[in-house]
Design a protein around this motif. Sequence first.
Motif, mmCIF file in Angstrom:
data_model
loop_
_atom_site.group_PDB
_atom_site.id
_atom_site.type_symbol
_atom_site.label_atom_id
_atom_site.label_comp_id
_atom_site.label_asym_id
_atom_site.label_seq_id
_atom_site.Cartn_x
_atom_site.Cartn_y
_atom_site.Cartn_z
ATOM 1 N N LEU A 36 0.830 -1.209 0.000
ATOM 2 C CA LEU A 36 0.000 0.000 0.000
ATOM 3 C C LEU A 36 0.862 1.255 0.000
ATOM 4 O O LEU A 36 1.794 1.383 0.805
ATOM 5 N N HIS A 37 0.528 2.180 -0.885
ATOM 6 C CA HIS A 37 1.146 3.495 -0.858
ATOM 7 C C HIS A 37 0.030 4.529 -0.908
ATOM 8 O O HIS A 37 -0.841 4.479 -1.784
ATOM 9 N N VAL A 38 0.054 5.462 0.060
ATOM 10 C CA VAL A 38 -0.978 6.491 0.165
ATOM 11 C C VAL A 38 -0.382 7.838 -0.215
ATOM 12 O O VAL A 38 0.668 8.231 0.295
ATOM 13 N N VAL A 39 -1.057 8.549 -1.103
ATOM 14 C CA VAL A 39 -0.618 9.876 -1.554
ATOM 15 C C VAL A 39 -1.726 10.869 -1.252
ATOM 16 O O VAL A 39 -2.877 10.655 -1.635
ATOM 17 N N TYR A 56 5.466 4.144 -8.489
ATOM 18 C CA TYR A 56 4.826 2.878 -8.854
ATOM 19 C C TYR A 56 5.861 1.878 -9.372
ATOM 20 O O TYR A 56 5.772 0.675 -9.114
ATOM 21 N N SER A 57 6.854 2.407 -10.074
ATOM 22 C CA SER A 57 7.933 1.540 -10.553
ATOM 23 C C SER A 57 8.697 0.935 -9.372
ATOM 24 O O SER A 57 9.083 -0.245 -9.399
ATOM 25 N N GLN A 58 8.922 1.744 -8.311
ATOM 26 C CA GLN A 58 9.578 1.221 -7.116
ATOM 27 C C GLN A 58 8.734 0.132 -6.461
ATOM 28 O O GLN A 58 9.256 -0.892 -6.011
ATOM 29 N N LEU A 59 7.441 0.352 -6.399
ATOM 30 C CA LEU A 59 6.542 -0.652 -5.828
ATOM 31 C C LEU A 59 6.603 -1.952 -6.631
ATOM 32 O O LEU A 59 6.602 -3.053 -6.068
ATOM 33 N N ILE A 77 -1.424 -1.560 -4.107
ATOM 34 C CA ILE A 77 -2.590 -0.695 -3.903
ATOM 35 C C ILE A 77 -2.114 0.751 -3.858
ATOM 36 O O ILE A 77 -1.280 1.115 -3.022
ATOM 37 N N TRP A 78 -2.630 1.563 -4.759
ATOM 38 C CA TRP A 78 -2.288 2.985 -4.824
ATOM 39 C C TRP A 78 -3.509 3.765 -4.350
ATOM 40 O O TRP A 78 -4.574 3.684 -4.934
#
Length: 277
Positions: A36-39, A56-59, A77-78
């Motif tokens: 999960l990454h939250v922006v 997203y590439s890092q994820l 999950i973005w």
Amino acid sequence: MFSRVMLAMDMSEPTEQLLTAFYSLCPGLETQIYLLHVVEDAEEASPESGYFKKTYSQLQGYEKDLHKAGYDNVKIIWSQNEVLDGIATAVTEYDINLLMLVSHGKGLFKSTLMGSTTFDVARATEVPTVIVKGEPREDYLDRILVPTDFSKKSLLSLNVIRSLREHVGEVVFIHVIERWRSEEKLREKTEVAKAMLQELVDEMRSFDIQARYIIEEGPASKAICHLARVERCSLIFTAKTGAGLVQGLLMGSTAQNITLNSDCSLFIMPEEIYEDE
């Protein structure tokens, strides 16, 4: 033991340690993993933004690392949301039973401040939560510190430890005697604690887990944090019980102080697990 695990990732340097902790705590390759990454910023959350493409590439890189390690069930999950709400919503939506995140003093996610986000997530979440902090470790089960006042809630971690017994190095139980009216009462409390702690040690040894106990005197959270440093513990288990500072966010004062002041990674067990039992 944990079949649906969410890694809340801020893509900072300590994120690597989040994966290391995950490998230690979740050795089952069938585990369903959610990255999960939250922006918070709407422009940066857009798929057309440079931030999205880079992050997203890092994820996806972490996703590949997990695949190489043998974990096939990985989902990115973005989320565009306020961080606390974004994590809470994702935990509920994906029926997560273990949340993991890093704390490093620089803010968990973009545009957030350390001290607000980490602590609020720890207080607000209703699932077991691992907070990875402090010096990098190769094995987060190497030396586990289990504070206990002998209540059932303070020993919730034993089910987790038993399930991971083949991977646990050592368990150190600590009981802190905070108040006593006389030296005689202190001796009485100490003798009772020794007997109860020895039972816990014997139980761990029956599962082939190396264990010992320590009794300290004084304020509980200070004694626990100090011992974790002296013993170079890899993980502290603590129960999240009691009324918190903010209405609706439950965490006892000792757990609050350990979460804020310990240099050691934490495994926080929520009260809801106890109530469900």
